[in-house]
Design an enzyme around this catalytic site. Structure first.
Site, PDB file in Angstrom:
ATOM      1  CB  SER A 242      -0.883   0.008   1.247  1.00 15.51           C
ATOM      2  OG  SER A 242      -0.076   0.320   2.363  1.00 15.51           O
ATOM      3  CE  LYS A 243      -2.106   6.646  -2.386  1.00 19.76           C
ATOM      4  NZ  LYS A 243      -3.522   6.304  -2.128  1.00 19.76           N
ATOM      5  NE  ARG A 244       0.375   0.377   5.920  1.00 18.02           N
ATOM      6  CZ  ARG A 244       0.967  -0.784   5.985  1.00 18.02           C
ATOM      7  NH1 ARG A 244       2.109  -0.928   6.618  1.00 18.02           N
ATOM      8  NH2 ARG A 244       0.421  -1.847   5.415  1.00 18.02           N
TER       9      ARG A 244
END
Ligand code: GLU
Length: 485
Positions: A242-244
């Site tokens: 994910s964006k993390r």
């Protein structure tokens, strides 16, 4: 004939998870000499945008994933979905539902308070004709729900094997919302039928949707395609990517200077192994060897080191003219390109790219490495200055070395090296001290390919001019120290 589709929703940039889906659909289509359809799922008008559609097409183009049909925009097909839903109502396979979201939510909560599992309670299935007419006359918006029959649905997923779902676990899902907009299930199935899709290849977050969609295919009287659900991609911490984990949009990797073929290999190897992980495959080889049977069930890990490794390998293996074609936009962007580099200065430029590519992991690196050879627009790395330019012996030795260089008959790597070593000996200092100092003065940085060849390529005039800037380069440190102090 094989017909597959890629169906992104333009609610954001194309990210790597969706790209892998596109890539496998494309490889399968090309391998089977089939048709690759592109469909833009923009039914969520509020969240979709044309800009994102364009960005998705751009990302596909970057990787050479060309489509044979489409793009088909779902937003232009609303009437077709409505008609399909109404046909199902006419045939008793779907029904109008007048329950508002608030009413449903209240009943859902009540059921759950009793400790029971909620699914739509079919209240509207049993409305009399009279009751229905009254609701319509009152202007209550009507959704259309699919009437899930009793029984089980089974399918053989090409990646996960046999999957069985008891219809007890499915509720009568909505096909058309009260505002007349289709739900994902309806539009997907109607379009897949219309475009005669034979294989649905998509992320395994869609597995739970598949039984409902199979029911819809059957209700609409169409053959059910094969399904292949690709395993979820994980980040290095083994959690869903994910964006993390950083920017995962595909175009971001173009911005960072990755070559499309390196990225293609990297993405294909998430879930499929063309054989030898150490080899970079051409697109043709991947098309030739691709098989849905070889997709692995396990979740792949998105490992940027692997991508970097593939990219630097490819930067070194590509035929020079091809590498230069990829590099050119980067130099153009920085105003460093001139057509002379392909004509009058061709030999020089090719030597330069050949020399610098071995140390570049990305096109950005390569462009930055090349910049000081072409222009005066480069900066000194303060760390490099601190480490290699502060020695007092340089004030004496560098001007003398400059004179030596001036006297050289040929400003060639060999002669430069001879002169430098002789100078170091006369001054009683290490040759390395002069080498490091020259590197920083001439290129602004502490690492580079072999300095003698570097200097030959930079040329005598520029080398001498930059050697004169010892005090200028040192000022960077003073300035930094002032800022810090
Ligand atoms: N638009 C859906 C998505 O982006 C794809 C649906 C499908 O492939 O069936 O996840």
């Amino acid at each position: 004939m094989v017909r597959v589709r890629f169906a992104p929703s333009p609610t954001g940039h194309l990210h790597v998870g969706a790209l892998r889906t596109a890539l496998f659909n494309w490889l399968f289509a090309r391998h089977s000499r089939g048709i690759f359809v592109l469909r833009i799922e923009d039914t969520d008008v509020a969240r979709s945008s044309e800009e994102m559609s364009r960005s998705i097409l751009e990302a596909l183009n970057w990787l050479g994933l060309d489509w044979d049909e489409g793009p088909i925009y779902q937003s232009q097909r609303f009437e077709i979905y409505r008609q399909a839903a109404r046909r199902l109502v006419d045939r008793g396979l779907a029904y109008y539902c007048f329950c508002s979201p608030e009413e449903i939510e209240q009943r859902r909560q009540e059921t759950q308070t009793r400790g029971e599992h909620w699914k739509y309670d079919r209240r509207c299935l049993n409305l009399s004709v009279q009751e229905r007419r009254e609701l319509v006359n009152r202007g209550v918006p009507a959704a259309i729900r699919f009437l899930v029959p009793e029984g089980v649905t089974e399918f053989d997923d090409l990646v996960h094997g046999r999957i069985t779902v008891d219809h007890k676990n499915l509720e009568d899902f909505v096909l058309l919302r009260g505002d007349g907009l289709p739900t994902y299930h309806l539009s997907v199935v109607v379009d897949d039928i219309d475009t005669r899709i034979t294989h649905v290849i998509r992320g395994d977050d869609h597995i739970s949707n598949t039984p409902k969609q199979i029911l819809l295919y059957r209700a609409l009287g169409a053959p059910v395609p094969e399904f292949a659900h690709l395993p979820l991609i994980l980040g290095p911490d083994r959690k869903k990517l994910s964006k993390r984990h950083g920017d995962t949009s595909v175009l971001n990797f173009r911005e960072k200077g990755y070559l499309p073929l390196a990225f293609f290999n990297f993405m294909a190897q998430l879930s499929w192994s063309p054989g030898n992980e150490e080899k970079i495959y051409s697109i043709e080889e991947m098309v030739r060897d691709f098989s849905l049977k070889d997709i692995s069930k396990g979740s792949p890990v998105f490992d940027l080191n692997k991508l970097e490794w593939l990219n630097s390998r490819l930067i070194n293996e590509l035929p020079l003219p091809e590498l230069i074609t990829h590099l050119r936009p980067w130099l153009e962007k920085d105003g460093l390109w001139s057509d002379e580099l392909l004509t009058g200065r061709k030999d020089w430029f090719e030597r330069l790219v050949n020399l610098t590519r071995s140390r570049s992991r990305t096109l950005v690196d390569l462009g930055a490495m090349i910049a000081p050879f072409i222009s005066e627009r480069f900066s000194y790395d303060p760390e490099a200055v601190r480490k290699h330019l502060l020695g007092a012996e340089l004030d004496r030795a560098l001007p003398r070395l400059k004179d030596d260089f001036l006297k050289l008959e040929n400003f060639s790597a060999q002669e430069i090296e001879k002169a430098l070593r002789a100078r170091a000996e006369k001054e009683g200092i290490k040759a390395a001290a002069l080498i490091h100092a020259l590197r920083v003065l001439v290129l602004g940085r502490a690492v580079s390919p072999g300095i003698f060849e570097v200097l030959e390529l930079v040329g005598r005039e520029k080398t001498l001019a930059r050697m004169e800037n010892l005090s200028g380069a040192r000022k960077i440190i003073n300035r930094l120290e002032e800022d810090e102090g």
